[in-house]
Design a protein around this motif. Structure first.
Motif, PDB file in Angstrom:
ATOM      1  N   GLU A  71       0.828  -1.208   0.000  1.00  0.00           N
ATOM      2  CA  GLU A  71       0.000   0.000   0.000  1.00  0.00           C
ATOM      3  C   GLU A  71       0.854   1.246   0.000  1.00  0.00           C
ATOM      4  N   GLU A  72       1.982   1.179   0.782  1.00  0.00           N
ATOM      5  CA  GLU A  72       2.866   2.335   0.862  1.00  0.00           C
ATOM      6  C   GLU A  72       3.739   2.476  -0.379  1.00  0.00           C
ATOM      7  N   LYS A  73       4.003   1.352  -1.081  1.00  0.00           N
ATOM      8  CA  LYS A  73       4.886   1.402  -2.239  1.00  0.00           C
ATOM      9  C   LYS A  73       4.295   0.542  -3.356  1.00  0.00           C
ATOM     10  N   PRO A  74       3.220   1.051  -4.011  1.00  0.00           N
ATOM     11  CA  PRO A  74       2.606   0.285  -5.089  1.00  0.00           C
ATOM     12  C   PRO A  74       3.509   0.264  -6.333  1.00  0.00           C
ATOM     13  N   VAL A  75       3.420  -0.821  -7.081  1.00  0.00           N
ATOM     14  CA  VAL A  75       4.175  -0.978  -8.317  1.00  0.00           C
ATOM     15  C   VAL A  75       3.195  -1.358  -9.420  1.00  0.00           C
ATOM     16  N   PHE A  76       3.116  -0.497 -10.440  1.00  0.00           N
ATOM     17  CA  PHE A  76       2.261  -0.745 -11.595  1.00  0.00           C
ATOM     18  C   PHE A  76       3.143  -1.288 -12.717  1.00  0.00           C
ATOM     19  N   GLU A  77       2.671  -2.356 -13.373  1.00  0.00           N
ATOM     20  CA  GLU A  77       3.445  -2.937 -14.458  1.00  0.00           C
ATOM     21  C   GLU A  77       2.528  -3.320 -15.613  1.00  0.00           C
ATOM     22  N   GLY A  78       3.123  -3.255 -16.834  1.00  0.00           N
ATOM     23  CA  GLY A  78       2.391  -3.651 -18.028  1.00  0.00           C
ATOM     24  C   GLY A  78       1.403  -2.613 -18.506  1.00  0.00           C
ATOM     25  N   ASN A  79       1.743  -1.910 -19.595  1.00  0.00           N
ATOM     26  CA  ASN A  79       0.853  -0.903 -20.185  1.00  0.00           C
ATOM     27  C   ASN A  79       0.363   0.114 -19.152  1.00  0.00           C
ATOM     28  N   VAL A  80       1.299   0.613 -18.345  1.00  0.00           N
ATOM     29  CA  VAL A  80       0.943   1.605 -17.328  1.00  0.00           C
ATOM     30  C   VAL A  80       0.616   2.938 -18.029  1.00  0.00           C
ATOM     31  N   SER A  81      -0.456   3.571 -17.625  1.00  0.00           N
ATOM     32  CA  SER A  81      -0.839   4.868 -18.206  1.00  0.00           C
ATOM     33  C   SER A  81      -1.393   5.765 -17.124  1.00  0.00           C
ATOM     34  N   LEU A  82      -1.037   7.043 -17.226  1.00  0.00           N
ATOM     35  CA  LEU A  82      -1.577   8.081 -16.355  1.00  0.00           C
ATOM     36  C   LEU A  82      -2.284   9.074 -17.266  1.00  0.00           C
ATOM     37  N   ARG A  83      -3.541   9.404 -16.963  1.00  0.00           N
ATOM     38  CA  ARG A  83      -4.326  10.310 -17.799  1.00  0.00           C
ATOM     39  C   ARG A  83      -4.920  11.414 -16.936  1.00  0.00           C
ATOM     40  N   ARG A  84      -4.762  12.642 -17.444  1.00  0.00           N
ATOM     41  CA  ARG A  84      -5.391  13.794 -16.770  1.00  0.00           C
ATOM     42  C   ARG A  84      -5.654  14.854 -17.840  1.00  0.00           C
ATOM     43  N   GLY A  85      -6.923  15.105 -18.156  1.00  0.00           N
ATOM     44  CA  GLY A  85      -7.265  16.102 -19.158  1.00  0.00           C
ATOM     45  C   GLY A  85      -6.626  15.780 -20.492  1.00  0.00           C
ATOM     46  N   ASP A  86      -5.805  16.716 -20.988  1.00  0.00           N
ATOM     47  CA  ASP A  86      -5.140  16.500 -22.271  1.00  0.00           C
ATOM     48  C   ASP A  86      -3.806  15.781 -22.107  1.00  0.00           C
ATOM     49  N   GLN A  87      -3.433  15.400 -20.881  1.00  0.00           N
ATOM     50  CA  GLN A  87      -2.125  14.796 -20.631  1.00  0.00           C
ATOM     51  C   GLN A  87      -2.209  13.267 -20.582  1.00  0.00           C
ATOM     52  N   PHE A  88      -1.162  12.663 -21.132  1.00  0.00           N
ATOM     53  CA  PHE A  88      -1.027  11.206 -21.077  1.00  0.00           C
ATOM     54  C   PHE A  88       0.434  10.865 -20.803  1.00  0.00           C
ATOM     55  N   LEU A  89       0.662   9.959 -19.851  1.00  0.00           N
ATOM     56  CA  LEU A  89       1.998   9.449 -19.565  1.00  0.00           C
ATOM     57  C   LEU A  89       1.922   7.936 -19.550  1.00  0.00           C
ATOM     58  N   GLY A  90       2.705   7.317 -20.427  1.00  0.00           N
ATOM     59  CA  GLY A  90       2.712   5.866 -20.495  1.00  0.00           C
ATOM     60  C   GLY A  90       4.108   5.324 -20.218  1.00  0.00           C
ATOM     61  N   THR A  91       4.165   4.137 -19.602  1.00  0.00           N
ATOM     62  CA  THR A  91       5.449   3.498 -19.309  1.00  0.00           C
ATOM     63  C   THR A  91       5.212   1.997 -19.085  1.00  0.00           C
ATOM     64  N   ASP A  92       6.309   1.248 -19.046  1.00  0.00           N
ATOM     65  CA  ASP A  92       6.181  -0.190 -18.793  1.00  0.00           C
ATOM     66  C   ASP A  92       6.041  -0.486 -17.305  1.00  0.00           C
ATOM     67  N   LYS A  93       6.703   0.363 -16.473  1.00  0.00           N
ATOM     68  CA  LYS A  93       6.684   0.085 -15.042  1.00  0.00           C
ATOM     69  C   LYS A  93       6.761   1.397 -14.274  1.00  0.00           C
ATOM     70  N   LEU A  94       5.929   1.523 -13.245  1.00  0.00           N
ATOM     71  CA  LEU A  94       5.913   2.712 -12.412  1.00  0.00           C
ATOM     72  C   LEU A  94       5.909   2.297 -10.943  1.00  0.00           C
ATOM     73  N   THR A  95       6.907   2.787 -10.219  1.00  0.00           N
ATOM     74  CA  THR A  95       6.998   2.533  -8.787  1.00  0.00           C
ATOM     75  C   THR A  95       6.803   3.846  -8.057  1.00  0.00           C
ATOM     76  N   TYR A  96       5.917   3.820  -7.034  1.00  0.00           N
ATOM     77  CA  TYR A  96       5.593   5.051  -6.326  1.00  0.00           C
ATOM     78  C   TYR A  96       5.588   4.787  -4.827  1.00  0.00           C
ATOM     79  N   GLU A  97       6.307   5.665  -4.081  1.00  0.00           N
ATOM     80  CA  GLU A  97       6.323   5.555  -2.620  1.00  0.00           C
ATOM     81  C   GLU A  97       5.407   6.626  -2.052  1.00  0.00           C
ATOM     82  N   SER A  98       4.314   6.194  -1.468  1.00  0.00           N
ATOM     83  CA  SER A  98       3.311   7.137  -0.977  1.00  0.00           C
ATOM     84  C   SER A  98       3.847   8.016   0.142  1.00  0.00           C
ATOM     85  N   GLU A  99       4.674   7.437   1.028  1.00  0.00           N
ATOM     86  CA  GLU A  99       5.146   8.185   2.191  1.00  0.00           C
ATOM     87  C   GLU A  99       6.139   9.266   1.814  1.00  0.00           C
ATOM     88  N   THR A 100       7.055   8.963   0.942  1.00  0.00           N
ATOM     89  CA  THR A 100       8.101   9.936   0.580  1.00  0.00           C
ATOM     90  C   THR A 100       7.743  10.732  -0.662  1.00  0.00           C
TER      91      THR A 100
END
Length: 787
Positions: A71-100
């Motif tokens: 929960e504190e450090k989720p890892v997204f893999e495979g066709n990862v996409s972030l969408r907001r309005g006109d913005q798109f960010l795609g990658t194979d793997k995204l690691t995010y640390e919620s606390e830091t």
């Protein structure tokens, strides 16, 4: 899965920093560019929605094939996409640390919005501290042309840096030019950037190195250098101008333009602009101390003036300059104030500093200021004007009287469907430093009956004109009174018919019109030989004069007349698109009595027929058009005026123009100019403008142009008359245009646009650009004096 996460602001940083100067007043010509994306569109990106300013208020959706980690450090893999309005960010793997707040994106990092697309090897950063980094970046602008890359990009809040950055509008595989910078620092909050170690390459050759320079990264105006202009001419030598822009306030600014002319000295040009509620203005001042042209040619100039009898006070000053102001201010819904003020240091200034070749320079410079009003049925004004000599061969005596002041008013209002009343009135005080002046009042009330139907019109009109003077000595003595006056009636009848029919010509449907028109004018004779001539002279005979009630400008003379104009016009319009195939007009005045009113040096109009006035335009096809005007005087069996014009369009961009102009006892000229494409990239430009009367070349241009997807080069040689003695000056101009960035060298495009009507194809349907800078408030220069 949806998670709150702010998308990277780095892509905007790339677009701002490397294309800050890409905007251009004229849309760039990209027709030679292949339709190839440096970075193809991402198939998994959504269509842009929303606007940039509202991104911060929109949620971010994150999707991926799998979700792992904690929960504190989720890892997204495979066709990862972030969408907001006109913005798109795609990658194979995204690691995010919620606390830091740190994140790492690896593998096929892709970003797209409404303005650009980019790809990177990796992206990492910290959302909490707002720090980010992209590595091995390639990008393409979408909102306008431009692409490039960077070794890596870092950003901390509004501050960012690009390392090893490049920018070009050329396709990736055809790098005709490229801008490279070792490092670019950008402050998006302040709207400024600083490039370090910037190199401009044309092909593989570095042509410009700038170790450090600041530049704006948004639409906010910033103090700094503008693009220079470089040229060379026989009179000025090497000519370099470097504009410096000063952003003084949101509503006013200034531009300083130092100019180095190796044969003449250093000139400083200044321009100040302001914008206030309801008004705007521009003030310009140029100053050249110790002009070496004046000192170098002083003895020769003095000898010439003595030999030809020119006024010695008209010689060049050592210190030379010019001043101009153009502005307006709205005073109310109906009233506006306008000013157009001009000054030059000596009568040779315009000739020495202007590229005008149609008549060289005007003989006088006009300044005027006034308050003007307009309503539904009326217009009025109070103004003053002043003339300054701009022809060194003449004296101040040829200048018109200044009008200090002039008040005028016009009123015309319908009172019924068939009745219109009106009044034209003017009061003027004429002043001249070397000639006597006076005051004049002129009023012309009138009544007309505009009658019309679907295919006809008839307008009888009756006016009464009264003109009175208050003259200074010795004009009063010459007139026999200090208050002469003139009153007389003016009656006219203007009537016409409209006929039209369908016509079939070689299988094409046309609409043909036939428009006969007559104009009868009756004005009794009044002796006006004792009245002064302040601002009045005969008009040049033309089509428009066939339907006027006075053949003079100004109120000092009112022609007597008993005459009838007979005229007819016809047009042939293609029904499929409304294009005019043929237009022809023919008219003549029948004089039933001699006209006894004349101006000094003018021959009276005798009973009989005027010259025939004819004009015709014919479109041979969609590429070739012909036209001509002709005036033939049957009394003397001679032509008074003749002109021939033809134009041929070559391909999508080329044009060839030829014209011949003749006016009896005045001029006979030919003008051939062209833009001829050899292939999509190479074209020839030229002009041969020649006076047959004087056996004198007025302007000759020969040049070659090379155009590519993202770059254009022009080499133009020009030879033209540069003084009133007919001496020819020569210049060679070389310009490189980097599309989307700017140009280096003199502005050859503006000169070619004036010389070749249709140099821009859209100009074919516009009025040709003036050889003298246009004045939005009125003509800055007066016409030539009457001989």
């Amino acid at each position: 899965m949806r998670k709150a996460l702010r998308l990277l602001p780095l892509p905007a940083l790339v677009a701002l920093s490397l294309s800050a100067h890409a905007a251009d007043e004229r849309p760039e010509d990209w027709r030679l560019c292949p339709v190839v994306d440096a970075i193809p569109a991402f198939p998994d990106a959504q269509n842009p929605t929303g606007i940039t300013s509202t991104r911060v208020d929109q949620p971010t959706d994150i999707y991926g094939d799998t979700l792992g980690g904690t929960e504190e450090k989720p890892v997204f893999e495979g066709n990862v996409s972030l969408r907001r309005g006109d913005q798109f960010l795609g990658t194979d793997k995204l690691t995010y640390e919620s606390e830091t707040g740190t994140y790492v994106a690896t593998g096929s990092v892709r970003y797209q919005d409404s303005g650009m697309r980019l790809v990177a090897e990796t992206a990492e950063g910290n959302q909490n501290s707002d720090t980010h980094q992209l590595n091995d970046v390639s990008y393409q602008l979408v909102s306008r042309r431009g692409n490039g890359g960077a070794d890596h990009i870092t950003m901390h809040g509004p501050l960012g840096s690009l390392y090893g950055a490049t920018y070009s509008t050329c396709p990736p595989g055809e790098r005709s030019w490229e801008l490279r910078a070792r490092r670019i620092d950008v402050d998006t909050e302040e709207g400024m950037g600083v490039a370090r170690g910037a190199v401009l390459r044309v092909g593989k050759v570095p042509v410009l190195y700038v170790p450090w320079f600041p530049f704006p990264v948004d639409d906010r105006r910033r103090t700094g250098l503008l693009y220079p202009a470089v040229g060379s001419s026989s009179r000025n030598g090497f000519d370099y101008r470097q504009p410096i822009y000063l952003n003084l306030a949101p509503n006013y600014d200034a531009t300083l333009t130092p100019r180095l002319m190796t044969e003449r000295g250093v000139q400083l040009g200044t321009q100040f602009r302001y914008l206030v509620e309801g008004g705007a203005g521009t003030l310009e001042f140029d100053y050249l101390p110790s002009d070496r042209l004046a000192s170098r040619e002083r003895d020769e100039e003095t000898a010439e003036f003595i030999e030809k009898g020119y006024p010695l006070e008209n010689r060049r000053d050592d210190d030379r300059g010019q001043f101009s102001f153009r502005g307006h201010q709205r005073l109310s819904g109906s009233w506006i104030a306008r000013g157009n003020l001009n000054w030059i240091s000596d009568p040779r200034y315009l000739e020495d500093f202007s590229n005008n070749i149609d008549g060289l320079a005007p003989y006088a410079l006009t300044s005027n200021v006034g308050v003007y009003g307009q309503g539904r049925y009326w217009s009025a004004g109070l103004m003053a004007d002043h003339y300054q000599l701009a022809d060194y061969t003449l004296s101040d005596l040829v200048l018109p009287h200044d009008r200090l002041p002039r008040a005028f008013a016009s009123w015309e209002q319908p009172f019924a469907e068939w009745l219109t009343l009106g009044m034209d009135a003017e009061a003027v005080r004429f002043h001249h430093p070397d000639k006597p002046g006076g005051s004049r009042f002129d009023a012309r009330p009138f009544v007309s009956m505009p009658l019309q139907g679907a295919s006809w019109f008839m307008t009888p009109k009756l006016a009464w004109r009264h003109t009175s003077y208050r003259l200074d000595e010795p004009l009063a003595a010459a007139a026999g009174s200090d208050s002469p006056r003139r009153s007389l009636p003016i009656a006219s009848l203007d009537a016409g018919l409209f006929f039209e029919r369908d016509a079939d010509i070689r299988g094409e449907d046309y609409l043909q019109t036939l428009e006969p028109r007559l104009f009868y004018l009756r004005v009794p004779y009044r002796d006006q030989s004792g009245l002064p001539l302040f601002d009045t002279r005969p008009m040049t005979f033309s089509w428009g004069q066939l339907f006027r009630d006075n053949r003079y400008t100004g109120a000092d003379r009112q022609t007597d007349a008993n005459q009838l104009t007979l005229a007819v016009s016809t047009r042939l319009l293609r029904q499929s698109d409304g294009r005019e195939k043929l237009s022809a007009s023919l008219g003549q005045i029948r004089y039933f009595d001699d006209s006894r009113v004349t101006a000094p040096g003018e021959e009276p109009v005798e009973r009989g027929k005027s010259a025939w006035v004819g004009d015709i335009s014919y479109a041979v096809n969609d590429r070739w058009s012909l036209g001509g005007s002709y005036q033939w005087d049957p009394k003397f069996r001679r032509k008074d005026l003749a002109s021939l014009r033809t134009r041929y369009l070559v391909g999508d961009t080329g044009v060839v123009n030829f014209s011949y102009r003749y006016r009896r006892d005045l001029l006979e000229q030919v003008d051939l100019n062209f833009l001829y494409p050899l292939n999509p990239s190479w074209s020839l430009v030229g002009r041969y403008y020649y006076s047959l009367d004087d056996r004198q070349l007025l302007e000759g241009i020969a040049g070659v142009q090379w155009d590519s997807c993202c770059m254009a080069v022009r080499l133009v040689g020009r030879r033209h008359v540069h003084n009133r003695e007919g001496d020819l000056g020569t210049s060679l101009q070389f310009e490189i245009e980097l599309k989307g960035l700017g140009s280096a060298g003199p502005d050859t495009e503006s000169r070619l646009r004036r010389a070749i009507l249709g140099y821009y194809r859209e100009d074919l349907y516009l009025v040709p650009p003036s050889e003298v800078a246009p004045d939005p408030d009125g003509d800055a220069h007066s016409p030539d004096p009457t001989p």
